[in-house]
Design an enzyme around this catalytic site. Structure first.
Site, PDB file in Angstrom:
ATOM      1  N   ARG A 157       4.098   9.107   5.514  1.00 36.27           N
ATOM      2  CA  ARG A 157       5.373   8.680   6.098  1.00 36.27           C
ATOM      3  C   ARG A 157       6.525   8.816   5.093  1.00 36.27           C
ATOM      4  O   ARG A 157       6.382   8.519   3.915  1.00 36.27           O
ATOM      5  CB  ARG A 157       5.236   7.222   6.525  1.00 36.27           C
ATOM      6  CG  ARG A 157       6.505   6.625   7.089  1.00 36.27           C
ATOM      7  CD  ARG A 157       6.223   5.433   7.941  1.00 36.27           C
ATOM      8  NE  ARG A 157       5.921   4.238   7.156  1.00 36.27           N
ATOM      9  CZ  ARG A 157       5.737   3.039   7.705  1.00 36.27           C
ATOM     10  NH1 ARG A 157       5.768   2.901   9.019  1.00 36.27           N
ATOM     11  NH2 ARG A 157       5.475   1.999   6.950  1.00 36.27           N
ATOM     12  N   ARG A 177      -3.008  -3.202   2.725  1.00 32.08           N
ATOM     13  CA  ARG A 177      -2.300  -3.687   3.927  1.00 32.08           C
ATOM     14  C   ARG A 177      -3.230  -3.692   5.134  1.00 32.08           C
ATOM     15  O   ARG A 177      -3.175  -4.600   5.963  1.00 32.08           O
ATOM     16  CB  ARG A 177      -1.070  -2.815   4.207  1.00 32.08           C
ATOM     17  CG  ARG A 177       0.080  -3.110   3.261  1.00 32.08           C
ATOM     18  CD  ARG A 177       1.122  -2.020   3.268  1.00 32.08           C
ATOM     19  NE  ARG A 177       1.880  -1.961   4.497  1.00 32.08           N
ATOM     20  CZ  ARG A 177       2.591  -0.895   4.878  1.00 32.08           C
ATOM     21  NH1 ARG A 177       2.614   0.186   4.119  1.00 32.08           N
ATOM     22  NH2 ARG A 177       3.265  -0.926   5.987  1.00 32.08           N
ATOM     23  N   ARG A 186       2.243 -12.670  12.047  1.00 29.63           N
ATOM     24  CA  ARG A 186       1.194 -11.885  11.406  1.00 29.63           C
ATOM     25  C   ARG A 186      -0.010 -12.742  11.025  1.00 29.63           C
ATOM     26  O   ARG A 186      -0.981 -12.222  10.486  1.00 29.63           O
ATOM     27  CB  ARG A 186       1.762 -11.239  10.139  1.00 29.63           C
ATOM     28  CG  ARG A 186       1.986  -9.735  10.256  1.00 29.63           C
ATOM     29  CD  ARG A 186       2.518  -9.285   8.920  1.00 29.63           C
ATOM     30  NE  ARG A 186       2.447  -7.884   8.675  1.00 29.63           N
ATOM     31  CZ  ARG A 186       3.466  -7.046   8.839  1.00 29.63           C
ATOM     32  NH1 ARG A 186       4.592  -7.460   9.331  1.00 29.63           N
ATOM     33  NH2 ARG A 186       3.335  -5.778   8.519  1.00 29.63           N
ATOM     34  N   LYS A 217       4.577   0.546  15.622  1.00 33.76           N
ATOM     35  CA  LYS A 217       5.345  -0.589  16.136  1.00 33.76           C
ATOM     36  C   LYS A 217       6.852  -0.347  16.012  1.00 33.76           C
ATOM     37  O   LYS A 217       7.588  -0.548  16.962  1.00 33.76           O
ATOM     38  CB  LYS A 217       4.986  -1.891  15.385  1.00 33.76           C
ATOM     39  CG  LYS A 217       3.557  -2.342  15.551  1.00 33.76           C
ATOM     40  CD  LYS A 217       3.337  -3.745  15.004  1.00 33.76           C
ATOM     41  CE  LYS A 217       3.581  -3.870  13.502  1.00 33.76           C
ATOM     42  NZ  LYS A 217       2.619  -3.132  12.669  1.00 33.76           N
TER      43      LYS A 217
END
Ligand code: AMP
Length: 215
Positions: free
Chosen positions: A128, A172, A89, A14
């Protein structure tokens, strides 16, 4: 003029796509996650509150997020559209966003849903790395910087986001499935969702988004 939401699990890409869409359509990129991280860095009261949830991979309470997002949407640069990344969300946040937009004579044009499987999400997130200073994104295996641990763009140190550890990442994704995935049905009912395969490579994903937007 484009009012849009980027939906998708953590690690779907995103943030990466948001930067490019915002640039192409000349609209502000609003990331609630970025707003929280900035507040954490600056040590504000909001930052202290948000960190408690973020470090565990849990969602920050709805009312807090809604307040932050709607306050941001009232700023001048949102008059000609916006790109929301990471907000809403929950269905509750989506309903509140709809109410807010309606009160201002606005509505969303399109919701872009980036789909990526769980195994790939875990690989992407745990590998990441981000630049401490400029925020540029890297991956330990698939997007290495030229010099280990150093940002190609500004020469600063690369770090791992505190919520990109394996334990937090798994939570998550669980939180996404329980609380955010129902938004796909919510927006599908309004007929404004575009489902995009998030695994076809950065350029192809971007082109599919532009095609779906259609302007
Ligand atoms: P992100 O950068 O979008 O992955 O967001 C990082 C973290 O910030 C999330 O895991 C949540 O803890 C928090 N967060 C960001 N946006 C929201 C939101 N709309 N609702 C609740 N929590 C959020």
């Amino acid at each position: 003029m484009l009012r849009t939401v980027l939906l998708g699990p953590p690690g779907a890409g995103k943030g990466t796509q948001a930067v490019r869409i915002a640039e192409k359509y000349n609209i502000p990129h609003i990331s609630t996650g970025d707003i929280f991280r900035k507040n954490i860095k600056e040590g504000t009261e909001l930052g202290v509150k948000a960190k408690e949830y973020m470090d565990k991979g849990d969602l920050v309470p709805d009312d807090l997020v809604i307040e932050i997002a709607t306050t941001r949407l009232l700023e001048d640069d949102c008059k000609n559209g916006f790109l929301l990344d990471g907000f809403p969300r929950t269905v509750y946040q989506a309903e509140k966003l709809d109410t807010f937009l309606k009160a201002h004579g606005q509505k969303l044009d399109i919701v872009i849903n980036l789909a990526v499987g769980n195994e790939e999400l875990i690989r992407r997130l745990t590998g990441r790395r981000v630049c401490k200073l400029c925020g540029a994104g890297y991956h330990v295996a698939s997007m290495k910087p030229k010099k280990d641990g150093i940002c190609d763009l500004c020469g600063s140190e690369l770090i791992q986001r505190s919520d990109d550890t394996e334990e937090t990442v798994v939570n998550r994704i669980r939180v996404y499935e329980a609380q955010t995935a129902p938004l796909i049905g919510y927006y599908d009912n309004s007929g404004i969702i575009a489902n995009i395969d998030g695994t076809i490579g950065l350029e192809h994903v971007f082109n599919s988004i532009v095609t779906a937007i259609g302007v």
